[in-house]
Design a protein around this motif. Structure first.
Motif, PDB file in Angstrom:
ATOM      1  N   VAL A 291       1.044  -1.457   0.125  1.00 47.52           N
ATOM      2  CA  VAL A 291      -0.238  -0.206  -0.273  1.00 47.52           C
ATOM      3  C   VAL A 291       0.518   1.275  -0.427  1.00 47.52           C
ATOM      4  CG1 VAL A 291      -1.948  -1.009   0.837  1.00 47.52           C
ATOM      5  CG2 VAL A 291      -0.092  -0.329   2.442  1.00 47.52           C
ATOM      6  N   LEU A 292       2.043   1.317   0.038  1.00 42.97           N
ATOM      7  CA  LEU A 292       2.983   2.413   0.503  1.00 42.97           C
ATOM      8  C   LEU A 292       3.138   3.468  -0.607  1.00 42.97           C
ATOM      9  CD1 LEU A 292       6.348   0.932   2.462  1.00 42.97           C
ATOM     10  CD2 LEU A 292       3.753   2.453   3.381  1.00 42.97           C
ATOM     11  N   VAL A 293       3.291   3.908  -0.789  1.00 41.12           N
ATOM     12  CA  VAL A 293       2.847   4.932  -2.561  1.00 41.12           C
ATOM     13  C   VAL A 293       4.512   4.628  -2.787  1.00 41.12           C
ATOM     14  CG1 VAL A 293       3.752   7.447  -1.263  1.00 41.12           C
ATOM     15  CG2 VAL A 293       2.929   7.112  -4.002  1.00 41.12           C
ATOM     16  N   SER A 294       5.050   4.608  -4.491  1.00 46.65           N
ATOM     17  CA  SER A 294       6.472   4.165  -4.699  1.00 46.65           C
ATOM     18  C   SER A 294       7.292   5.360  -4.613  1.00 46.65           C
ATOM     19  CB  SER A 294       6.045   4.142  -6.107  1.00 46.65           C
ATOM     20  OG  SER A 294       5.903   4.923  -7.217  1.00 46.65           O
ATOM     21  N   TYR A 295       7.010   5.918  -4.517  1.00 43.36           N
ATOM     22  CA  TYR A 295       8.317   7.421  -4.361  1.00 43.36           C
ATOM     23  C   TYR A 295       8.389   7.256  -2.973  1.00 43.36           C
ATOM     24  CZ  TYR A 295       5.634  11.129  -1.963  1.00 43.36           C
ATOM     25  OH  TYR A 295       4.608  11.643  -1.255  1.00 43.36           O
ATOM     26  N   VAL A 296       7.391   6.828  -2.370  1.00 43.06           N
ATOM     27  CA  VAL A 296       7.757   7.092   0.129  1.00 43.06           C
ATOM     28  C   VAL A 296       9.080   6.198  -0.033  1.00 43.06           C
ATOM     29  CG1 VAL A 296       7.227   6.190   1.820  1.00 43.06           C
ATOM     30  CG2 VAL A 296       6.123   8.349   0.207  1.00 43.06           C
ATOM     31  N   LYS A 297       9.193   5.006  -1.199  1.00 40.42           N
ATOM     32  CA  LYS A 297       9.269   3.758  -0.547  1.00 40.42           C
ATOM     33  C   LYS A 297      11.242   3.419  -0.976  1.00 40.42           C
ATOM     34  CE  LYS A 297       6.836   1.144  -2.645  1.00 40.42           C
ATOM     35  NZ  LYS A 297       6.190  -0.629  -3.000  1.00 40.42           N
ATOM     36  N   GLY A 298      11.495   4.795  -1.407  1.00 43.24           N
ATOM     37  CA  GLY A 298      12.315   5.238  -3.062  1.00 43.24           C
ATOM     38  C   GLY A 298      13.157   6.587  -1.502  1.00 43.24           C
ATOM     39  N   GLN A 299      12.240   7.127  -0.764  1.00 42.48           N
ATOM     40  CA  GLN A 299      13.474   8.163  -0.165  1.00 42.48           C
ATOM     41  C   GLN A 299      13.543   7.196   1.572  1.00 42.48           C
ATOM     42  OE1 GLN A 299      11.400  11.809  -0.482  1.00 42.48           O
ATOM     43  NE2 GLN A 299      10.931  11.576  -2.418  1.00 42.48           N
ATOM     44  N   GLU A 300      13.015   6.771   2.421  1.00 43.61           N
ATOM     45  CA  GLU A 300      13.065   6.230   2.993  1.00 43.61           C
ATOM     46  C   GLU A 300      12.905   5.071   3.125  1.00 43.61           C
ATOM     47  OE1 GLU A 300      14.010   8.579   5.247  1.00 43.61           O
ATOM     48  OE2 GLU A 300      12.805  10.161   4.080  1.00 43.61           O
ATOM     49  N   SER A 301      14.016   4.558   4.525  1.00 40.87           N
ATOM     50  CA  SER A 301      13.902   3.299   5.156  1.00 40.87           C
ATOM     51  C   SER A 301      13.153   2.298   5.781  1.00 40.87           C
ATOM     52  CB  SER A 301      15.110   3.394   7.112  1.00 40.87           C
ATOM     53  OG  SER A 301      14.479   3.622   7.633  1.00 40.87           O
ATOM     54  N   MET A 302      12.535   1.236   5.510  1.00 38.10           N
ATOM     55  CA  MET A 302      10.832   0.322   5.956  1.00 38.10           C
ATOM     56  C   MET A 302      11.340   0.910   6.618  1.00 38.10           C
ATOM     57  SD  MET A 302       9.672  -0.553   2.961  1.00 38.10           S
ATOM     58  CE  MET A 302       8.607  -1.471   4.919  1.00 38.10           C
ATOM     59  N   GLU A 303      11.932   0.962   7.866  1.00 35.04           N
ATOM     60  CA  GLU A 303      12.295   0.488   9.234  1.00 35.04           C
ATOM     61  C   GLU A 303      10.853   1.924   9.058  1.00 35.04           C
ATOM     62  OE1 GLU A 303      15.680  -1.581   9.066  1.00 35.04           O
ATOM     63  OE2 GLU A 303      14.904   0.290   7.935  1.00 35.04           O
ATOM     64  N   LEU A 304      11.644   3.177   9.533  1.00 30.39           N
ATOM     65  CA  LEU A 304      10.768   4.440   9.469  1.00 30.39           C
ATOM     66  C   LEU A 304       9.661   4.618   8.940  1.00 30.39           C
ATOM     67  CD1 LEU A 304      10.515   7.865  10.370  1.00 30.39           C
ATOM     68  CD2 LEU A 304      11.107   8.049   7.638  1.00 30.39           C
ATOM     69  N   LEU A 305       9.103   4.395   7.708  1.00 31.05           N
ATOM     70  CA  LEU A 305       7.670   3.459   7.276  1.00 31.05           C
ATOM     71  C   LEU A 305       7.188   2.098   8.073  1.00 31.05           C
ATOM     72  CD1 LEU A 305       8.805   3.295   3.118  1.00 31.05           C
ATOM     73  CD2 LEU A 305       8.515   5.418   5.011  1.00 31.05           C
ATOM     74  N   ARG A 306       8.045   1.692   8.606  1.00 32.46           N
ATOM     75  CA  ARG A 306       7.486   0.915   9.457  1.00 32.46           C
ATOM     76  C   ARG A 306       6.274   1.264  10.383  1.00 32.46           C
ATOM     77  NH1 ARG A 306       4.112  -3.786   9.304  1.00 32.46           N
ATOM     78  NH2 ARG A 306       5.240  -4.540   7.937  1.00 32.46           N
ATOM     79  N   GLY A 307       7.644   2.019  11.195  1.00 33.15           N
ATOM     80  CA  GLY A 307       7.753   2.703  12.165  1.00 33.15           C
ATOM     81  C   GLY A 307       6.434   4.057  12.029  1.00 33.15           C
ATOM     82  N   LEU A 308       6.082   4.521  11.314  1.00 28.62           N
ATOM     83  CA  LEU A 308       4.611   5.642  11.031  1.00 28.62           C
ATOM     84  C   LEU A 308       3.115   4.994  10.740  1.00 28.62           C
ATOM     85  CD1 LEU A 308       3.978   8.423  10.442  1.00 28.62           C
ATOM     86  CD2 LEU A 308       4.917   8.436   7.957  1.00 28.62           C
ATOM     87  N   ALA A 309       3.692   4.208   9.688  1.00 29.12           N
ATOM     88  CA  ALA A 309       2.622   2.904   9.719  1.00 29.12           C
ATOM     89  C   ALA A 309       1.934   2.129  11.517  1.00 29.12           C
ATOM     90  CB  ALA A 309       2.850   1.619   8.520  1.00 29.12           C
ATOM     91  N   ASP A 310       2.756   1.977  11.473  1.00 31.62           N
ATOM     92  CA  ASP A 310       2.274   1.565  13.728  1.00 31.62           C
ATOM     93  C   ASP A 310       1.507   2.376  14.689  1.00 31.62           C
ATOM     94  OD1 ASP A 310       3.042  -1.094  12.718  1.00 31.62           O
ATOM     95  OD2 ASP A 310       5.067  -1.018  13.931  1.00 31.62           O
ATOM     96  N   LEU A 311       1.966   4.049  13.789  1.00 28.12           N
ATOM     97  CA  LEU A 311       1.971   5.046  14.718  1.00 28.12           C
ATOM     98  C   LEU A 311       0.581   5.197  13.936  1.00 28.12           C
ATOM     99  CD1 LEU A 311       1.542   7.163  16.764  1.00 28.12           C
ATOM    100  CD2 LEU A 311       2.954   8.931  15.226  1.00 28.12           C
ATOM    101  N   ALA A 312       0.239   4.697  13.085  1.00 32.51           N
ATOM    102  CA  ALA A 312      -1.074   5.066  12.225  1.00 32.51           C
ATOM    103  C   ALA A 312      -2.491   4.155  12.687  1.00 32.51           C
ATOM    104  CB  ALA A 312      -1.437   5.437  10.708  1.00 32.51           C
ATOM    105  N   LYS A 313      -1.742   3.148  12.830  1.00 30.57           N
ATOM    106  CA  LYS A 313      -2.623   1.825  13.210  1.00 30.57           C
ATOM    107  C   LYS A 313      -3.313   2.095  14.709  1.00 30.57           C
ATOM    108  CE  LYS A 313      -2.098  -3.771  14.006  1.00 30.57           C
ATOM    109  NZ  LYS A 313      -1.889  -4.032  14.173  1.00 30.57           N
ATOM    110  N   ILE A 314      -2.519   2.603  15.443  1.00 26.95           N
ATOM    111  CA  ILE A 314      -2.900   2.382  16.331  1.00 26.95           C
ATOM    112  C   ILE A 314      -4.255   3.930  16.597  1.00 26.95           C
ATOM    113  CG2 ILE A 314      -0.943   4.202  17.552  1.00 26.95           C
ATOM    114  CD1 ILE A 314      -1.698   2.186  20.005  1.00 26.95           C
TER     115      ILE A 314
END
Length: 391
Positions: A291-314
């Motif tokens: 579900v991640l937008v492609s340009y985001v995956k290219g700019q940041e680490s998956m660890e950071l994106l996972r952290g933001l996703a976990d925050l969104a989830k809660i």
């Protein structure tokens, strides 16, 4: 005969002017104008202006369509130029009921005293019209919605900038929830209500659906209003608007940043219309990458994106009590931002919802920055005395 006709003509004009002035005075009193003036006199230094209708008509070229900045469920906003060539945003509100008219002056006092860099400043109002007109500071660079989905999308703003904007918006909402007295619940948090100034700093706007958190729990009950795709499911079931309703809506904003998708699609399979449901399903299947937008995956680490996703989830938890406060969300975004500027920071990606709610090492991220300031807000609480609805 001609003289008599002239006298009658001017007499009628004088009578009509007196009637109009009487109507304006009645509207002014209905909207709490006398109370507002009394408080303005007693509180020296209150930066708030009561405009006449004529001033705002002139400032907006008689509310010309070419001056429209935007339209919404709570009114139409026009660009205006007032004295000293100062640009402002003039909002003509939709009709309000009799109770809201009586409380309007008091509400304006409360909103006028909110002073935070991430909240649009209310400069004044006009009370001599049937529906009050609000005057806000002018914020020139559009909205976060336009940056992600619309006409400003072509600017290709970096992910770190989007994360900063989200953090600033969270700080503004946290201020409303935690430092305003009484607390203010926004009620319509969405990307189109996050404005961007000259430096693309976030400013939360549009308090048309806002309420001041009442002391009596029963007063929370209100008609469901807001924007589809952002509405808290718990609020839709109970009609009780709380601070955690804003948290849910802010979670949707985080999804828009992560996915580049609209919160709600009107076409396609039912299960594919809600961005929240699509995201939560992907998280359940441990398939965030889908579900991640492609340009985001290219700019940041998956660890950071996972952290933001976990925050969104809660933030999107179906039970409001399980969601973090806006202050906790802002603090977590502050920590995540440090990951974009300090790549050597260690990130523990195991999300711990209970520790987030207890305020312990929010969401399980261990930040190893010895002596690094955590950026506590310097804004001071305000102290208006009221418990009415604010619009």
């Amino acid at each position: 005969m001609v003289i008599i006709m002239i006298v009658v003509f001017w007499g009628q004009i004088i009578i009509q002017k007196r009637k109009l002035n009487k109507v304006r005075q009645d509207y002014f009193q209905q909207h709490g104008g006398l109370l507002l003036f009394d408080r303005m006199k007693s509180e020296n230094g209150l930066a708030f202006t009561v405009f006449s209708e004529a001033e705002l008509v002139q400032a907006s070229d008689n509310f010309d369509n070419s001056r429209i900045l935007g339209k919404g469920g709570h009114g139409t906003v026009y660009k205006g130029i007032i004295k000293n060539n100062m640009p402002v945003a003039i909002k003509r509100c939709v009709l309000v009921d009799e109770r809201q008219k009586k409380e309007f002056g008091q509400e304006m006092l409360i909103l006028s005293q909110i002073n935070h860099k991430n909240i649009v400043k209310l400069l004044g109002c006009c009370l001599e019209v049937e529906v009050p007109i609000l005057v806000y500071e002018f914020v020139p660079n559009g909205t976060l919605f336009e940056l992600i989905h619309g006409k400003n999308q072509a600017l290709q703003i970096s992910f770190s900038t989007l994360l900063r904007i989200a953090h600033e918006a969270a700080e503004g909402l946290s201020f409303l929830h935690s430092y305003a007295s009484p607390p203010i619940i926004h009620g319509d948090v969405k990307t189109s209500n996050v404005l961007l100034d000259d430096n693309y700093m976030a400013k939360v706007s549009d308090f048309g659906a806002s309420i001041l958190a009442p002391s009596d729990k029963e007063q929370f009950v209100t008609m469901v209003q807001g924007t589809c795709g952002y509405l808290d499911p718990e609020y839709m079931q109970t009609c009780q608007l709380t601070e955690k309703s804003d948290v849910y809506s802010f979670g949707v904003i985080l999804l828009e940043i992560l996915t580049g998708q609209l919160p709600l699609k009107l076409e396609g399979p039912e299960k594919q219309r809600s961005l929240s449901l699509i995201f939560l399903s992907a998280m359940k299947e441990n398939n965030l990458d889908a579900v991640l937008v492609s340009y985001v995956k290219g700019q940041e680490s998956m660890e950071l994106l996972r952290g933001l996703a976990d925050l969104a989830k809660i933030c999107l938890d179906m039970c409001g009590d399980n969601r973090p406060s806006m202050k906790e969300v802002a603090d977590e975004l502050n920590r995540l931002r440090k990951l974009t500027t300090h790549p050597w920071v260690r990130l523990d990606v195991e999300m711990d919802a209970e520790s987030l709610l207890r305020g312990e090492s929010t969401s399980g991220y261990q930040i190893e920055l010895s002596g690094y300031p955590m950026g506590e807000s310097e804004d001071q609480p305000i102290n208006p005395r009221s418990s009415y609805y604010a619009r």
